[in-house]
Write an enzyme that holds these catalytic residues in place. Structure first.
Site, PDB file in Angstrom:
ATOM      1  N   HIS A   1      -5.559   9.376   0.723  1.00 29.06           N
ATOM      2  CA  HIS A   1      -5.613   8.483   1.884  1.00 29.06           C
ATOM      3  C   HIS A   1      -6.523   8.971   3.015  1.00 29.06           C
ATOM      4  CE1 HIS A   1      -4.177   5.530   4.838  1.00 29.06           C
ATOM      5  NE2 HIS A   1      -3.561   4.915   3.858  1.00 29.06           N
TER       6      HIS A   1
ATOM      7  N   ASP B   1       0.818  -1.209   0.000  1.00 32.51           N
ATOM      8  CA  ASP B   1       0.000   0.000   0.000  1.00 32.51           C
ATOM      9  C   ASP B   1       0.856   1.265   0.000  1.00 32.51           C
ATOM     10  OD1 ASP B   1      -2.034  -1.798   0.259  1.00 32.51           O
ATOM     11  OD2 ASP B   1      -2.884  -0.939   2.080  1.00 32.51           O
ATOM     12  N   ASP B   2       0.223   2.361  -0.447  1.00 31.54           N
ATOM     13  CA  ASP B   2       0.664   3.748  -0.229  1.00 31.54           C
ATOM     14  C   ASP B   2       1.694   4.272  -1.211  1.00 31.54           C
ATOM     15  OD1 ASP B   2      -1.048   3.642   1.900  1.00 31.54           O
ATOM     16  OD2 ASP B   2       0.508   3.464   3.410  1.00 31.54           O
TER      17      ASP B   2
ATOM     18  N   HIS C   1       3.704  -2.334   3.093  1.00 30.61           N
ATOM     19  CA  HIS C   1       3.746  -0.970   2.540  1.00 30.61           C
ATOM     20  C   HIS C   1       5.098  -0.728   1.876  1.00 30.61           C
ATOM     21  CE1 HIS C   1       0.716  -0.898   5.746  1.00 30.61           C
ATOM     22  NE2 HIS C   1       0.131   0.070   5.063  1.00 30.61           N
TER      23      HIS C   1
ATOM     24  N   HIS D   1      -5.954   3.057  -4.092  1.00 28.99           N
ATOM     25  CA  HIS D   1      -5.930   3.248  -2.625  1.00 28.99           C
ATOM     26  C   HIS D   1      -6.329   4.676  -2.258  1.00 28.99           C
ATOM     27  CE1 HIS D   1      -5.063   1.884   1.352  1.00 28.99           C
ATOM     28  NE2 HIS D   1      -3.949   2.556   1.535  1.00 28.99           N
TER      29      HIS D   1
END
Length: 479
Positions: free
Chosen positions: A358, A303-304, A445, A354
């Site tokens: 965020h 993620d991210d 991540h 995603h």
């Protein structure tokens, strides 16, 4: 970046979309703002769009929690040559984050722990000038509410500048008088309120921290809610036309105005080097014949990202083991580093959505959820030619409103490494190796160096145990 308390519903609206433009009396918009109000992008953007992918050596400094009880996500850019400006943004972000986390720990945040979201937008990146806006939504205590601040860097002088430095010191009284005139008669303001706001020059100049030029050379000044009028009325915007404001500009302000109207196409802030990590060239067929009914499969998800610093290394690790993974990317990072997203796909990996900046999607309206996801999907498609089919909600927070706002399929996880909480590569690796089961979806991540450093041990150990590494979509299709 001053902030003021707002009603929760107002907190969820975008930074500039709440504003009322002085020149037209209609809601102002900023389609380039990561948190701009959804649905407002049909109106023309007041500032010229900047393509961050063209900024050599750019890195996006991102971090976030994965806890819904104290949810936070921050990002700001690090541009070669603008070291002092980066340091200012870092200091402000760290101060707000520390205040927010302290409020979560002592229980002074809202009942659900609250949320802090700090996103960024480039205003100009051309010639020898750089302008960035940070937008803060949420928070607690002294740092709560909606806040914006613009940061400026003067490559010619080799120093950071404030927003007010755009205006020559000898012209500031005339400038302030024009701002007041532009606010008079606006809903939520009255003579007494303006007298109080403009009477204290020291406080007022502190409020003038969000200024940017429009594509036609006018100067757009945004006041945070409550600064010059009723807080419930949202932000107040005054746009001074080019002909009016140009005589009042400083030499630096005139250079910024020129590059905002007619960008030179390149940015030179005097950096001695602009190192840009090489983008991996690993390739793999889009087809994967792994049969997860016959062999042990696991889906590693990251993620991210993408991260200019770590994602390329991660892709190399994966290629060495012929491993495929799923990357749930953040839109503002996709826009900054599209080549890395293309490299992910080229190596046979899957790219998912995603959100753009965020936020906790369950705290947004359906329209706002759609805006966050659609904008990110568009960025992914622009980078790769393929629109994503999967999304992972930030913090794993999903409800019926979120699901109904998109056609994307939601993906959570079955094994949480908590790698964001424990920056220890060995611990992260062991959290997977000791707990993994067949058909697990593992949460990692690629913005954390220790998480990326843990991947070779994970791949080596699990490969020896007979595991195959596949994408989420492949795992779903073959289980």
């Amino acid at each position: 970046m001053r902030t003021h308390r707002l009603l929760p519903s107002l907190l969820l609206l975008g930074s500039l979309a709440l504003a009322t433009a002085c020149s037209s009396g209609s809601p102002g918009t900023a389609s380039g703002t990561a948190t701009a109000r959804p649905g407002a992008s049909a109106a023309p953007s007041p500032t010229r769009t900047v393509d961050p992918a063209r900024i050599k050596g750019l890195q996006i400094v991102s971090d976030n929690s994965e806890s819904t009880s104290c949810a936070w996500a921050t990002s700001y850019p690090d541009v070669p040559g603008a070291t002092a400006m980066t340091a200012e943004m870092k200091k402000d972000v760290q101060w707000r984050l520390a205040a927010f986390r302290a409020s979560c720990e002592d229980g002074s945040a809202s009942d659900d722990g609250g949320e802090l979201n700090i996103s960024h937008q480039f205003l100009v990146a051309s010639g020898d000038v750089l302008g960035v806006r940070l937008t803060t939504l949420g928070g607690s205590g002294a740092g709560s509410g909606l806040g914006r601040r613009t940061y400026w860097y003067d490559g010619g002088a080799g120093r950071s500048r404030t927003a007010l430095d755009l205006v020559d010191s000898g012209s500031r009284e005339a400038f302030l008088a024009a701002l007041r005139s532009g606010l008079e008669g606006r809903e939520g303001t009255d003579p007494d309120t303006l007298d109080q706001a403009f009477g204290d020059r020291s406080a007022l100049t502190g409020e003038l921290d969000d200024m940017a030029f429009t594509a036609t050379g006018g100067l757009r000044v945004t006041f945070d809610p409550g600064a010059v009028g009723a807080g419930a009325a949202g932000s107040y915007v005054v746009t001074l036309p080019k002909a009016t404001v140009t005589p009042w500009l400083s030499a630096f302000g005139k250079r910024v105005q020129e590059q905002s109207v007619s960008p030179s196409g390149s940015l030179d802030l005097g950096a001695t080097a602009t190192p840009t990590p090489a983008v991996p060239t690993h390739t793999a067929s889009g087809d994967d014949d792994t049969d997860c009914e016959q062999v042990k499969c696991v889906a590693l998800t990251f993620d991210d990202g993408p991260s200019a610093t770590y994602t390329a290394t991660l892709l190399t690790h994966l290629a060495q083991y012929d491993a495929r993974a799923t990357f749930f990317t953040v839109g503002q990072n996709v826009v900054a580093h599209p080549a890395l997203v293309r490299a992910e796909v080229r190596a046979g990996n899957e790219v998912g959505n995603h959100s753009y900046s965020h936020p906790d999607l369950t705290k947004l309206t359906a329209e706002e959820v759609a805006y966050q996801l659609n904008r990110t999907s568009a960025a992914i498609k622009a980078a790769t030619g393929q629109a994503p089919t999967l999304f992972r909600p930030p913090y794993g927070a999903v409800n019926s409103t979120v699901r109904q706002a998109t056609r994307l399929s939601a993906v959570l996880w079955t094994l949480d490494t908590e790698d964001w909480k424990y920056p220890d590569a060995a611990r992260v690796a062991q959290s997977v190796i000791s707990k993994v089961k067949r058909n697990d979806v593992v949460l990692l991540h690629d913005i954390h160096p220790t998480s990326v450093a843990a991947v070779p041990q994970i791949l080596r150990t699990l490969s020896a145990q007979g595991y195959h590494f596949v994408t989420v979509s492949h795992l779903r299709a073959t289980m």
